[in-house]
Design an enzyme around this catalytic site. Structure first.
Site, PDB file in Angstrom:
ATOM      1  N   SER A   1       1.075  -1.135   0.240  1.00  0.00           N
ATOM      2  CA  SER A   1      -0.100   0.052  -0.265  1.00  0.00           C
ATOM      3  C   SER A   1       0.569   1.755  -0.063  1.00  0.00           C
ATOM      4  CB  SER A   1      -0.974   0.170   1.258  1.00  0.00           C
ATOM      5  OG  SER A   1      -1.804   0.908   1.507  1.00  0.00           O
TER       6      SER A   1
ATOM      7  N   LYS B   1      -1.394  -1.153  -4.635  1.00  0.00           N
ATOM      8  CA  LYS B   1      -2.619  -0.362  -3.773  1.00  0.00           C
ATOM      9  C   LYS B   1      -2.082   0.736  -3.905  1.00  0.00           C
ATOM     10  CE  LYS B   1      -4.571   0.190   0.175  1.00  0.00           C
ATOM     11  NZ  LYS B   1      -5.788  -0.934   1.141  1.00  0.00           N
TER      12      LYS B   1
ATOM     13  N   LYS C   1      -3.472   5.047  -2.668  1.00  0.00           N
ATOM     14  CA  LYS C   1      -4.308   6.228  -1.741  1.00  0.00           C
ATOM     15  C   LYS C   1      -4.613   7.177  -2.717  1.00  0.00           C
ATOM     16  CE  LYS C   1      -4.405   3.914   1.664  1.00  0.00           C
ATOM     17  NZ  LYS C   1      -5.530   3.513   2.470  1.00  0.00           N
TER      18      LYS C   1
ATOM     19  N   ASP D   1      -7.478   3.170  -3.400  1.00  0.00           N
ATOM     20  CA  ASP D   1      -8.037   2.889  -1.867  1.00  0.00           C
ATOM     21  C   ASP D   1      -8.287   4.711  -1.936  1.00  0.00           C
ATOM     22  OD1 ASP D   1      -8.037   3.152   0.474  1.00  0.00           O
ATOM     23  OD2 ASP D   1      -7.528   1.895   1.183  1.00  0.00           O
TER      24      ASP D   1
ATOM     25  N   GLU E   1     -11.192   0.677  -3.758  1.00  0.00           N
ATOM     26  CA  GLU E   1     -11.605   0.574  -2.279  1.00  0.00           C
ATOM     27  C   GLU E   1     -11.824   1.961  -1.885  1.00  0.00           C
ATOM     28  OE1 GLU E   1      -7.448  -1.454  -0.477  1.00  0.00           O
ATOM     29  OE2 GLU E   1      -8.802  -0.950   1.838  1.00  0.00           O
TER      30      GLU E   1
ATOM     31  N   ASP F   1     -13.515  -1.619   2.862  1.00  0.00           N
ATOM     32  CA  ASP F   1     -12.690  -1.489   4.170  1.00  0.00           C
ATOM     33  C   ASP F   1     -13.238  -0.869   5.411  1.00  0.00           C
ATOM     34  OD1 ASP F   1     -10.770  -1.354   5.224  1.00  0.00           O
ATOM     35  OD2 ASP F   1      -9.485  -0.119   4.659  1.00  0.00           O
TER      36      ASP F   1
ATOM     37  N   LYS G   1      -9.968  -6.529   8.583  1.00  0.00           N
ATOM     38  CA  LYS G   1      -8.607  -6.056   9.241  1.00  0.00           C
ATOM     39  C   LYS G   1      -9.124  -6.463  10.285  1.00  0.00           C
ATOM     40  CE  LYS G   1      -7.263  -1.646   6.858  1.00  0.00           C
ATOM     41  NZ  LYS G   1      -7.245  -0.262   6.576  1.00  0.00           N
TER      42      LYS G   1
ATOM     43  N   GLY H   1      -4.139  -4.269   6.087  1.00  0.00           N
ATOM     44  CA  GLY H   1      -3.302  -3.777   6.880  1.00  0.00           C
ATOM     45  C   GLY H   1      -3.507  -2.514   7.928  1.00  0.00           C
TER      46      GLY H   1
END
Ligand code: OSB
Ligand code: MG
Length: 369
Positions: A136, A162, A164, A189, A214, A239, A263, A291
């Site tokens: 990530s 991934k 952001k 995400d 996400e 998420d 998670k 995570g």
């Protein structure tokens, strides 16, 4: 097993570099590590994934400290627990506070596995000997910087990237990444940074063949995500919105999500994670393990959980060295060519390094029966 003693350590560790998301950026990681001891002297460890401020969810390190000390510890200290699946039942009269519950429950799972001479993965019913991991990547200063960071992680062998995104750092950034890396498994995400007013913008992401997007919409929403999914080719992965098996069931029934990021902290522990895993497997919904910038104890729990068979997609648990100069466990978690070997030692299978742990401990709180 009889729960004889519980120690909470309040930890503070500096990450190698700041991690930036749509909700903010930080580098000091403060969290709790729990140690639960039985009458035979076995010790199990858990990590709370709450951050120091309520950016990601309403829980914080201080709310976790309060809930664990004043409510959860009194429910398990000096009690006889046969199996860790009982713990979520014992905690069920208390609403939410999932990360606090998961920290205590996780330590009891580790303790149970050690006492029964099982790896945590085996105790959970895990089967994989190695797990596939992605990485990530926080928001970077420029698209060029992001491309170089991604290039480095592709070279290290991580199985999916991934990134952001946030308003103003989305379609053009993803376009440039896709142009630079036409084949790489890629996802975005948003950490709840958009609303349905952004529908046209989110639809533009469909052209980049993302594995998923996400949590594009509000952190407590499943209705608008269902509307959005009808308009998008890209699968939505929830998420923040999924706090329990019931949430997962409702989101799947509504069509709000095609993939779930599990998670352990967010859903209140390993028992609930397993339930979500089993339900999604039955429904044909692929899942992966998210995570929370964990240190070693939390990473070890993620690795064990990911060994269950429906963790089909690469997770976010990278090498310890991704965030830490030195981690709290021996050996550290290492991803080689995008795989982490699931340890087969007892419990979490990594030894807490008490000397290193002591150096990063701000305060201890001990409770004895
Ligand atoms: O949304 O998955 C998230 C980190 C902090 C808070 C939320 C998230 C993340 C990550 C990083 O994406 C995952 C990790 O490397 O631990
Ligand atoms: Mg996320």
């Amino acid at each position: 097993m009889h729960i004889k003693k519980i120690t909470i350590r309040q930890m503070k560790m500096r990450m190698k570099s700041p991690f930036a998301t749509s909700f903010g950026s930080f580098q000091e990681k403060e969290f709790l590590v729990l140690e639960v001891t039985d009458e035979l002297g076995n010790a199990g460890y858990g990590e709370s994934t709450a951050f120091s401020a309520p950016w990601y969810s309403e829980e914080t390190l201080q709310t976790n400290l309060h809930i664990i000390r004043d409510f959860l510890i009194p429910l398990v200290l000096n009690k006889e627990i046969k199996h860790p699946d009982e713990v979520s039942q014992i905690f069920s009269p208390l609403r939410k506070n999932n990360m606090a519950k998961a920290a205590v429950e996780g330590a009891i799972w580790d303790l149970y596995a050690k006492r029964n001479k099982l790896s945590l993965a085996d105790a959970l019913g895990g089967t994989a000997e190695k797990i596939e991991v992605g990485i990530s990547i926080g928001i970077q200063k420029s698209t060029e910087a992001l491309i170089e960071v991604v290039r480095g992680y592709i070279q290290e062998g991580y199985k999916r990237m991934k990134v952001k995104i946030k308003p103003g750092y989305d379609v053009e950034v993803i376009r440039s990444l896709r142009e630079a890396f036409p084949e790489v498994p890629l996802m975005a995400d948003a950490n709840s940074a958009y609303t349905l007013d952004d529908l046209e913008l989110l639809k533009q992401l469909d052209e980049f063949d993302l594995m998923m997007i996400e949590q594009p919409l509000a952190s407590d929403d499943i209705i608008d995500h269902a509307k959005l999914q009808k308009e998008l080719k890209t699968p939505i992965c929830l998420d923040e919105s999924i706090l329990s098996l019931e949430d997962a069931r409702k989101a799947i029934e509504l069509g709000s999500t095609k993939i779930i990021n599990v998670k352990i902290g967010r859903v209140g522990g390993l028992t609930e994670s397993k339930k979500i895993h089993d339900y999604c497997m039955e429904k044909g919904i692929p899942i992966w393990c998210g995570g929370m910038l964990e240190a070693g104890i939390g990473r070890a729990h993620n690795v064990a959980l990911t060994s269950l068979p429906n963790f089909i997609l690469p997770g976010d648990t990278a090498s310890s060295s991704r965030y830490w100069e030195e981690d709290l466990i021996t050996p550290e978690v290492v991803a080689i060519d995008g795989y982490i070997t699931v340890p087969n030692g007892y419990g979490i299978g990594y030894e807490p390094n008490l000397e290193v742990m002591e150096r990063y401990t701000v305060e201890h709180f001990t409770f004895e029966g």
